[in-house]
Design a protein around this motif. Sequence first.
Motif, mmCIF file in Angstrom:
data_model
loop_
_atom_site.group_PDB
_atom_site.id
_atom_site.type_symbol
_atom_site.label_atom_id
_atom_site.label_comp_id
_atom_site.label_asym_id
_atom_site.label_seq_id
_atom_site.Cartn_x
_atom_site.Cartn_y
_atom_site.Cartn_z
ATOM 1 N N LYS B 47 0.837 -1.206 0.000
ATOM 2 C CA LYS B 47 0.000 0.000 0.000
ATOM 3 C C LYS B 47 0.874 1.260 0.000
ATOM 4 O O LYS B 47 0.590 2.241 -0.697
ATOM 5 C CB LYS B 47 -0.880 -0.044 1.258
ATOM 6 C CG LYS B 47 -2.068 0.880 1.204
ATOM 7 C CD LYS B 47 -2.917 0.673 2.458
ATOM 8 C CE LYS B 47 -3.857 1.845 2.638
ATOM 9 N NZ LYS B 47 -4.452 1.883 3.963
ATOM 10 N N GLU B 48 1.946 1.210 0.775
ATOM 11 C CA GLU B 48 2.855 2.364 0.833
ATOM 12 C C GLU B 48 3.579 2.554 -0.503
ATOM 13 O O GLU B 48 3.784 3.682 -0.951
ATOM 14 C CB GLU B 48 3.868 2.171 1.967
ATOM 15 C CG GLU B 48 3.255 2.297 3.348
ATOM 16 C CD GLU B 48 4.171 1.799 4.461
ATOM 17 O OE1 GLU B 48 3.974 2.213 5.604
ATOM 18 O OE2 GLU B 48 5.077 0.969 4.189
ATOM 19 N N HIS B 51 1.283 4.276 -2.857
ATOM 20 C CA HIS B 51 1.138 5.702 -2.516
ATOM 21 C C HIS B 51 2.335 6.505 -3.036
ATOM 22 O O HIS B 51 2.177 7.537 -3.688
ATOM 23 C CB HIS B 51 1.011 5.854 -1.000
ATOM 24 C CG HIS B 51 1.011 7.281 -0.528
ATOM 25 N ND1 HIS B 51 -0.089 8.109 -0.657
ATOM 26 C CD2 HIS B 51 1.984 8.038 0.034
ATOM 27 C CE1 HIS B 51 0.207 9.307 -0.176
ATOM 28 N NE2 HIS B 51 1.456 9.290 0.255
ATOM 29 N N ASP B 52 3.536 6.016 -2.757
ATOM 30 C CA ASP B 52 4.748 6.706 -3.227
ATOM 31 C C ASP B 52 4.741 6.803 -4.756
ATOM 32 O O ASP B 52 5.026 7.855 -5.323
ATOM 33 C CB ASP B 52 6.015 5.952 -2.794
ATOM 34 C CG ASP B 52 6.377 6.216 -1.342
ATOM 35 O OD1 ASP B 52 5.590 6.896 -0.645
ATOM 36 O OD2 ASP B 52 7.439 5.716 -0.901
ATOM 37 N N LEU B 55 2.344 9.429 -6.122
ATOM 38 C CA LEU B 55 2.810 10.811 -5.945
ATOM 39 C C LEU B 55 3.976 11.120 -6.869
ATOM 40 O O LEU B 55 4.061 12.205 -7.453
ATOM 41 C CB LEU B 55 3.231 11.061 -4.497
ATOM 42 C CG LEU B 55 2.128 10.992 -3.442
ATOM 43 C CD1 LEU B 55 2.652 11.505 -2.117
ATOM 44 C CD2 LEU B 55 0.900 11.802 -3.852
ATOM 45 N N ASP B 101 2.848 15.174 -0.731
ATOM 46 C CA ASP B 101 2.707 14.172 0.320
ATOM 47 C C ASP B 101 2.117 14.777 1.596
ATOM 48 O O ASP B 101 1.267 14.174 2.235
ATOM 49 C CB ASP B 101 4.087 13.573 0.606
ATOM 50 C CG ASP B 101 4.019 12.299 1.415
ATOM 51 O OD1 ASP B 101 3.149 11.456 1.114
ATOM 52 O OD2 ASP B 101 4.839 12.140 2.337
#
Lengths: 579, 234
Positions: B47-48, B51-52, B55, B101
Amino acid sequence: MKAYFLTMQIKESSKVYDVVIVGSGAGGGMATKVLSEAGLKVAVVEAGPYFDPADPAQRTQLKWPWESPRRGASNIRPFGDFDSAYGGWEIDGEPYTSTEGTKFDWFRSHMLGGRTNHWGRISLRFGPKDFKRRSIDGLGDDWPISYEDVKPYYDKVDKLIGVFGTKENIPNEPDGFFLPPPKPRLHELFLIKGAKKVGVTVIPSRLSMLTKRINEDRGVCFYCGQCSRACSVYADFSAGTCLIFPAQKAGGQIDLYVNSMVREVLTNDEGKATGVSYISKDDRKEYELKGKVVVLAASACSSARILLNSKSKQHPGGLGNSSGVIGKYLHDSTGASRAAFIPDLMNRDTYNEDGVGGAHIYFPWWLDNAKLDFPRGYHMEVWGGLGMPSYGFGFNPNDLNEYIGEKVGGYGDQLRKDVKKFYGSVVGISGRGECIAREDNYCEIDPNVVDEYGIPVLRFNYTWSDHERNQAKHMHETFEKIFDAMGGVTLGTRPGKERDYGLATPGRIIHEVGTTRMGNDPKKSATNRYQQLHDVDNVFVVDGGPFVSQADKNPTWTILALSWRTSDHIIDQLKKRNI
Amino acid sequence: MDRRDTLKSLLIGGIGSGLILTGCQPSPEEKTLLEKPSENQYGRTEKEKAHDAKLLGEKFFNDHELATIAVLCDLILPATSTAGSATDAGVPEFIEFIVKDITYHQTPIRGGLMWLDNRTNKQFDKNFISCSASQQKQLMDEIAWPDDAKPEVEQGVRFFTQMRNLVLTGYYTTRMGIDDLGYKGNMPNVWDGVPQEVLDKHGVAYDPEWLAKCVDQEKRTTIAQWDDEGNLIS
């Protein structure tokens, strides 16, 4: 009636385990080790993923700040990108609520090893007085057990896991089997000096990190200061690396069910537990695991939630809740913090000062409550030094100029000089104290809200009383005294009554305990002296839930000792065919 | 492979990043790329990672805004004889990421850049980046010293403070910044106390009684053993 799906897992669940353990943190990890080593077939059900800090895909230890695009900022993981807790105070899809006018922040870490992967490793025994507080000050309740009951297990935990510290012979801070502590850092020498001047007791820290080898399986600390990232050579204590992995290696019959969110404990017509049901986060289907014994170790509030959600004809108010106390007497440590600027620590030469992942010194509670306006005590933790920069480093780089008669602000080369001038010159102290357990601080099932797995969620009701507020006030007075005595300038203003004297929101210290408290009277407690439900003899709770009072000490070492003690009892009772 | 292309393929193909990254080792001249965020290489959950990647694939600032940020970066931290400047350390790229972020930075930074151009347009009839070095410094001097600033530039002072904070934090979290600062850790080490010359410089000393209880690093790899009273005997 529930519908179950015919899958591989259902086939597996036709297996009957000797013990189903819910949760893999300190309590669950210890139960897994002790019960599997006794030859029992064990299932461990963990809500989060598998985690091994040595796995390059999961490792954050020794990463540099630039390896994170946000430079380690804390907007994704609450303690920063490199912290090893998968979770936080808020988790998408897993809400909780609170009653109007109250607030409790609930920290959950869903992963193998749970919160032990990132915790501060402050590993303290409760003292003799900590088990008998009502007898001393008339508040709360005594535990049904005493220090002498737990001492043999504290001794075994010390030797098995490893904790550094020193023999100090302080009456309510029992000594143990210690590894030698590391030498203090520079700012810690200043703090020692300050504390001694004002009569505050200061001793070497007691942290579960291996300053010396304890066996061939685990490495020795290499002083990177990053225990919050979980150690890739297993030189600090995490339940996965120090309990579950060794138990697997020893050939234990352990099946790990990860990404598995337990809904409830299942019971038969006699009201006895037969296993648990859980939802797989991978396929969002519900499964069942059968076990002769169920051990809950999901964390104080999660275990209470599971029990309260386990309603049946025999247990209409939730499993083991005939007393109505499950969820009640919830209490977290009190907390307040302050920082100071130490002019004598300006313009430092730099050297590798990382040390272990925590303070090398510790302030145990040192006063007599008879002369104070609050019961119970608090300990203090410290920070400071030449740490590794991460997001936030360099903010307001020369605000401290105000205290040395120089100008705040500017740009260019002078800013660089100011950054270096002040690097390592700020220290902090945090107080962590004991809150009195009260019936009206509780968690219960919110009748209106479910999480994304359809499981009814917790609703919290928690307030501080003047006991805790006055304690926080005293903490700030102490911080200022110590900072003054070390030649420092205390930063910020002392928070007043309108801000509860700086007392942290309940739940923020992440020491919550008490929701399935133990006692001899089944009408006033959920569990007995062996952390066994009074109502259901084959269900045990080995997390912080059974704590009657929290002491001014971090709960993990006591969770470990009590889980070991309970596991021995389970083995004994199974042998005797009592359960 | 361009990093942004890598990200696109990651998003579209959903292929493990490890494969792609090992498939295009940076050449020596691309070394600075390594200093930039190495997506997914710092123990991220799926999930992280997503997200990264999301972005990193988006663009917030326009070219003019980024050019203005770069000028501000090097006014705030110009190069010295021993250390590179903020743009040398890739700080504008960090600022581009961090506002996406930590989104509360977006409006104050974007608006502050406009405030800056408005101010120099009134004073010099030019955008900030088109001003001469002395004109830029003149404006900086108006907003970089909070205690001396005139009330009419208070918004500028707030913007400058926020921008300076991001520049410094972006700089000191790079290899270049950490070397400039002198941080020497984040590597295997054996801590054996504060160096004597440092103790002397700050006028403190170890208490011999305390020191006697501390770890003997010569014996750190000897397996611990205790007597029945808990005294370490190995």
